[in-house]
Design an enzyme around this catalytic site. Sequence first.
Site, mmCIF file in Angstrom:
data_model
loop_
_atom_site.group_PDB
_atom_site.id
_atom_site.type_symbol
_atom_site.label_atom_id
_atom_site.label_comp_id
_atom_site.label_asym_id
_atom_site.label_seq_id
_atom_site.Cartn_x
_atom_site.Cartn_y
_atom_site.Cartn_z
ATOM 1 N N GLU A 45 -5.774 -5.206 10.387
ATOM 2 C CA GLU A 45 -4.790 -4.141 10.575
ATOM 3 C C GLU A 45 -5.071 -3.424 11.890
ATOM 4 O O GLU A 45 -5.825 -2.437 11.910
ATOM 5 C CB GLU A 45 -4.861 -3.143 9.416
ATOM 6 C CG GLU A 45 -4.465 -3.743 8.088
ATOM 7 C CD GLU A 45 -3.820 -2.693 7.196
ATOM 8 O OE1 GLU A 45 -2.667 -2.883 6.799
ATOM 9 O OE2 GLU A 45 -4.459 -1.658 6.940
ATOM 10 N N HIS A 51 -9.818 1.211 4.999
ATOM 11 C CA HIS A 51 -8.483 1.311 5.606
ATOM 12 C C HIS A 51 -8.570 2.233 6.828
ATOM 13 O O HIS A 51 -9.330 3.203 6.827
ATOM 14 C CB HIS A 51 -7.469 1.854 4.589
ATOM 15 C CG HIS A 51 -6.074 1.834 5.130
ATOM 16 N ND1 HIS A 51 -5.595 2.827 5.945
ATOM 17 C CD2 HIS A 51 -5.088 0.915 5.018
ATOM 18 C CE1 HIS A 51 -4.351 2.521 6.304
ATOM 19 N NE2 HIS A 51 -4.023 1.366 5.753
ATOM 20 N N SER A 57 3.080 -2.398 10.372
ATOM 21 C CA SER A 57 4.528 -2.469 10.645
ATOM 22 C C SER A 57 5.173 -3.772 10.177
ATOM 23 O O SER A 57 6.058 -4.312 10.849
ATOM 24 C CB SER A 57 4.810 -2.219 12.133
ATOM 25 O OG SER A 57 4.424 -0.907 12.482
ATOM 26 N N GLY A 77 2.166 1.877 11.001
ATOM 27 C CA GLY A 77 3.137 2.976 10.944
ATOM 28 C C GLY A 77 3.852 3.251 12.244
ATOM 29 O O GLY A 77 4.467 4.304 12.409
ATOM 30 N N ASN A 119 0.862 -1.178 0.000
ATOM 31 C CA ASN A 119 0.000 0.000 0.000
ATOM 32 C C ASN A 119 0.901 1.231 0.000
ATOM 33 O O ASN A 119 1.511 1.553 1.015
ATOM 34 C CB ASN A 119 -0.884 -0.052 1.267
ATOM 35 C CG ASN A 119 -1.688 1.216 1.462
ATOM 36 O OD1 ASN A 119 -1.775 2.064 0.569
ATOM 37 N ND2 ASN A 119 -2.293 1.352 2.641
ATOM 38 N N TRP A 120 0.983 1.875 -1.160
ATOM 39 C CA TRP A 120 1.901 3.012 -1.298
ATOM 40 C C TRP A 120 1.348 4.293 -0.663
ATOM 41 O O TRP A 120 2.024 5.324 -0.652
ATOM 42 C CB TRP A 120 2.236 3.256 -2.782
ATOM 43 C CG TRP A 120 3.026 2.148 -3.409
ATOM 44 C CD1 TRP A 120 3.458 0.998 -2.792
ATOM 45 C CD2 TRP A 120 3.491 2.065 -4.763
ATOM 46 N NE1 TRP A 120 4.154 0.210 -3.680
ATOM 47 C CE2 TRP A 120 4.185 0.838 -4.892
ATOM 48 C CE3 TRP A 120 3.379 2.892 -5.889
ATOM 49 C CZ2 TRP A 120 4.765 0.433 -6.111
ATOM 50 C CZ3 TRP A 120 3.952 2.497 -7.089
ATOM 51 C CH2 TRP A 120 4.648 1.281 -7.189
ATOM 52 N N LYS A 121 0.147 4.237 -0.175
ATOM 53 C CA LYS A 121 -0.491 5.394 0.488
ATOM 54 C C LYS A 121 -0.276 6.664 -0.354
ATOM 55 O O LYS A 121 -0.364 6.610 -1.581
ATOM 56 C CB LYS A 121 0.041 5.549 1.924
ATOM 57 C CG LYS A 121 -0.071 4.248 2.724
ATOM 58 C CD LYS A 121 0.087 4.447 4.202
ATOM 59 C CE LYS A 121 -0.034 3.095 4.907
ATOM 60 N NZ LYS A 121 -0.191 3.223 6.342
ATOM 61 N N GLU A 151 -6.811 4.606 7.860
ATOM 62 C CA GLU A 151 -6.641 6.046 7.627
ATOM 63 C C GLU A 151 -7.913 6.659 7.022
ATOM 64 O O GLU A 151 -8.214 7.832 7.249
ATOM 65 C CB GLU A 151 -5.410 6.289 6.743
ATOM 66 C CG GLU A 151 -4.134 6.118 7.558
ATOM 67 C CD GLU A 151 -2.986 5.450 6.835
ATOM 68 O OE1 GLU A 151 -2.920 5.508 5.600
ATOM 69 O OE2 GLU A 151 -2.136 4.839 7.520
HETATM 70 P P1 PGA Z 1 2.537 0.161 7.739
HETATM 71 O O1 PGA Z 1 1.068 0.363 7.110
HETATM 72 O O2 PGA Z 1 3.123 -1.078 7.111
HETATM 73 O O3 PGA Z 1 3.272 1.410 7.371
HETATM 74 O O4 PGA Z 1 2.363 -0.020 9.205
HETATM 75 C C1 PGA Z 1 0.220 -0.713 6.830
HETATM 76 C C2 PGA Z 1 -1.066 -0.202 6.225
HETATM 77 O O5 PGA Z 1 -1.521 0.875 6.607
HETATM 78 O O6 PGA Z 1 -1.651 -0.827 5.325
#
Ligand code: PGA
Length: 247
Positions: free
Chosen positions: A164, A93, A206, A170, A8-10, A95
């Site tokens: 998640e 997700h 993470s 993160g 996931n490149w966000k 976020e």
């Molecule tokens: P992260 O994010 O690997 O940076 O913890 C995972 C995600 O949000 O899909």
Amino acid sequence: MKKYIFGNWKMYLDHNESVALANTLADKIQKSNDYEVAVFPSLLSLLEVKNILGDKGNIGAQNCTWVSKGAYTGEVSAYILASVGCEYVLVGHSERRHVFGESNDDVRKKLEAVLDAGLTPVLCIGETEEDRTADKAQYRLKRQLNKALDGLTVSADKIIFAYEPVWAIGTGNPCSPADAEDVHGFIKAEVKNYIKGEAKVIYGGSVSPDNVSSFLELDMVDGVLVGGASVKSDEFLKMLKITEKNN
Ligand code: PGA
């Protein structure tokens, strides 16, 4: 059973950086029967990344809207995503839920829209730190699953679930593999209350080159959803090395 390695490149990369990363991956990704690799670039770079990866990796979107067509300025539908060869869409997700205020009802509508467009939703669920301290992790997961799945007529093989935990995203503080195994077992059992078939549940939060194997080797873990480490080409390539082992 095939395992999934999703990146996931966000909103980490601009278009040129996305193209550069896709080119690096295209040179290195090995086609494998045991693993499926997919990346989720920004919407703007999705089509070009798809063209670069060709049949070596699949493409997903990080979000979409729930309506299919019409006067919805600024939105992108699952149908539009399907029309450019996208395979997956992240739905719910953390976020989206916690930064942009998406509710369980929004998540349900998006889930249905993605399924209607013939794409595979990656339905993200997970408890917050607050839930965890209040011993409400299972309550949160049950509620998110109930709102997403109750009354839905679909079989489990049409959806990928992503566990998640919000506190692990993160933070450099992943869920322990033993806990992930337990929680994934719980999610798989819970999904059976709503839809037929065995749910595929991937883990995100993470994930790094150092811990990825400890998740992928677990029976209950069908893959990983990698955020931050998936936009660092050296780190993501280290993870993809795993896909070469059994070939
Ligand atoms: P992260 O994010 O690997 O940076 O913890 C995972 C995600 O949000 O899909």
